[in-house]
Write an enzyme that holds these catalytic residues in place. Structure first.
Site, PDB file in Angstrom:
ATOM      1  N   LYS A 142      -4.103 -53.052   0.506  1.00 32.18           N
ATOM      2  CA  LYS A 142      -4.155 -54.473   1.432  1.00 32.18           C
ATOM      3  C   LYS A 142      -2.393 -54.637   1.910  1.00 32.18           C
ATOM      4  CE  LYS A 142      -5.603 -58.823   2.498  1.00 32.18           C
ATOM      5  NZ  LYS A 142      -6.474 -60.351   2.354  1.00 32.18           N
ATOM      6  N   GLN A 161     -10.504 -54.443  -6.050  1.00 32.17           N
ATOM      7  CA  GLN A 161      -8.953 -55.058  -5.822  1.00 32.17           C
ATOM      8  C   GLN A 161      -8.366 -54.731  -7.337  1.00 32.17           C
ATOM      9  OE1 GLN A 161      -6.785 -58.250  -3.941  1.00 32.17           O
ATOM     10  NE2 GLN A 161      -6.350 -56.979  -2.306  1.00 32.17           N
ATOM     11  N   PRO A 173     -10.695 -59.977  -0.318  1.00 31.11           N
ATOM     12  CA  PRO A 173     -10.419 -60.525  -1.510  1.00 31.11           C
ATOM     13  C   PRO A 173      -9.468 -61.742  -1.627  1.00 31.11           C
ATOM     14  CG  PRO A 173      -8.823 -58.571  -1.122  1.00 31.11           C
ATOM     15  CD  PRO A 173      -9.521 -58.580  -0.882  1.00 31.11           C
ATOM     16  N   LEU A 174     -10.155 -62.933  -2.557  1.00 28.24           N
ATOM     17  CA  LEU A 174      -9.064 -64.496  -2.829  1.00 28.24           C
ATOM     18  C   LEU A 174      -9.426 -63.962  -4.044  1.00 28.24           C
ATOM     19  CD1 LEU A 174     -11.244 -66.339   0.251  1.00 28.24           C
ATOM     20  CD2 LEU A 174      -8.592 -65.537   0.239  1.00 28.24           C
ATOM     21  N   GLY A 186      -6.175 -62.440   9.400  1.00 33.45           N
ATOM     22  CA  GLY A 186      -5.879 -63.683   8.988  1.00 33.45           C
ATOM     23  C   GLY A 186      -6.150 -64.571  10.315  1.00 33.45           C
ATOM     24  N   ASP A 187      -6.743 -65.478   9.900  1.00 30.85           N
ATOM     25  CA  ASP A 187      -7.127 -66.460  10.818  1.00 30.85           C
ATOM     26  C   ASP A 187      -8.338 -65.836  11.662  1.00 30.85           C
ATOM     27  OD1 ASP A 187      -4.529 -68.495  10.202  1.00 30.85           O
ATOM     28  OD2 ASP A 187      -3.515 -68.061  11.360  1.00 30.85           O
ATOM     29  N   CYS A 204      -0.705 -59.986  -2.073  1.00 30.43           N
ATOM     30  CA  CYS A 204      -0.304 -61.870  -2.602  1.00 30.43           C
ATOM     31  C   CYS A 204       0.496 -61.827  -2.799  1.00 30.43           C
ATOM     32  CB  CYS A 204      -0.965 -61.578  -4.393  1.00 30.43           C
ATOM     33  SG  CYS A 204      -0.851 -62.807  -4.585  1.00 30.43           S
ATOM     34  N   ARG A 221      -9.852 -66.553   4.302  1.00 32.51           N
ATOM     35  CA  ARG A 221     -10.734 -68.274   4.316  1.00 32.51           C
ATOM     36  C   ARG A 221     -11.222 -68.374   5.269  1.00 32.51           C
ATOM     37  NH1 ARG A 221      -4.535 -70.741   4.433  1.00 32.51           N
ATOM     38  NH2 ARG A 221      -4.619 -68.723   5.897  1.00 32.51           N
TER      39      ARG A 221
END
Length: 316
Positions: free
Chosen positions: A130, A62, A9-10, A192-193, A91, A216
């Site tokens: 998360k 979420q 989720p972003l 992550g990444d 977050c 991302r």
């Protein structure tokens, strides 16, 4: 959880248009909505943020918040819509943690457990959470936090390999996430990444996780989830899209946002994505500065066509 892949989720990013674009290239990835405020949802159940389409399933919704009874009411409302309900305990942004939500919940594991218990009493779908490694380097508690949530009844967890204080700086610490191996009976996912198939493979090897969550890395390449899915199933590597394909996908993304929000707001919403889609282009920052000033689809499309034309010319 049968899937090995979650679209993370972003906030302000993973709306219905974005998710449908990711789904176009992936079959089994668990898609996830933007973070939904439990209080806002309880007070207004017609919010745009919970719009969804049947083609998106499996789909996780979420929730954020810190009041067990409100979180439970919001989860109960989503229960008939969701494949999974996910709790945002990670977050890092100031306006969220100041309200004791998001990553601030890692400083109050008892309350986090109470939220899990309250929600589990009213839903029939899996519940996930998360979170991060901890609040700071001096307050790394993700293993204990994960165990607390497991005991409370959560079905699986996703861990982002940074602390709250790190925000998105430095590299995600996959080695730390590996500390969960053997500590939980429930599945855990690493986040992550992860920006390529090689990243996905390496992350799984290092963390020992049951799967990965990508945020991302999908912003300029919605095909990535599907390509990783394909690799996990077959061992075959599908090359990333070239610039022509990326621009085609970007135009489709813009069209979707314009249809959803209207031209002015849709074009404005898309400004945050341009750099991700055209990052490989020479003078990308110059083009981005131009694109973010434009207000019509026609203007944006013309610039994108010019970028592609110049790129192809330079390749000759």
């Amino acid at each position: 959880m049968e899937t090995k892949l979650i679209q993370a989720p972003l906030a302000g990013i993973s709306d219905i248009v974005y998710r449908k674009l990711v789904r176009k290239y992936s079959k089994d990835t668990l898609l996830t909505t933007e973070m939904i405020s439990s209080e806002a949802l309880v007070n207004n159940q017609k919010t745009l943020i919970i719009e969804y389409d049947k083609c998106e399933y499996p789909l996780s919704f979420q929730l954020s918040g810190h009041k067990p009874h409100i979180m439970a009411r919001a989860a109960e409302f989503l229960n008939g819509r969701a494949s999974v309900i996910d709790l945002n305990f990670g977050c890092p942004v100031n306006k969220v943690v100041k309200g004791t939500d998001g990553a601030a919940m890692m400083r109050n594991p008892k309350l986090a457990a109470d939220i899990v218990k309250a929600i589990k009493d009213v839903i029939s779908v899996p519940l996930s959470a998360k979170f991060r490694l901890g609040w700071s380097q001096d307050e790394i508690n993700f293993v204990e936090f994960a165990k607390t949530l497991e005991d409370a009844g959560v079905d699986f967890v996703t861990v982002h390999g940074r602390t709250r204080s790190q925000m998105y700086s430095l590299s995600a610490d996959w080695e730390k996430i590996a500390q969960l191996k053997g500590e939980l009976k429930i599945p855990y996912f690493a986040n992550g990444d992860i920006k390529s198939i090689e990243d996905a493979k390496k992350c799984l090897e290092i963390t020992g996780a049951n799967g990965i969550s990508i945020g991302r890395g999908l912003m300029g390449d919605p095909t990535l989830a599907g390509r990783i899915e394909h690799y996990f199933k077959t061992g075959e590597i599908i090359n990333p899209p070239d610039l022509a394909e990326k621009i085609k996908i970007l135009k489709e993304h813009i069209n979707g946002e314009v249809e959803l929000r209207g031209e002015k707001n849709g074009i404005k919403f898309m400004r945050k994505f341009y750099n991700f889609y055209i990052s490989s282009v020479k003078d990308a920052s110059k083009y981005r500065q131009c694109l973010v000033r434009l207000e019509s689809y026609k203007e944006v499309s013309e610039v994108l066509d010019e970028i592609l034309r110049l790129h192809l010319t330079n390749q000759r």
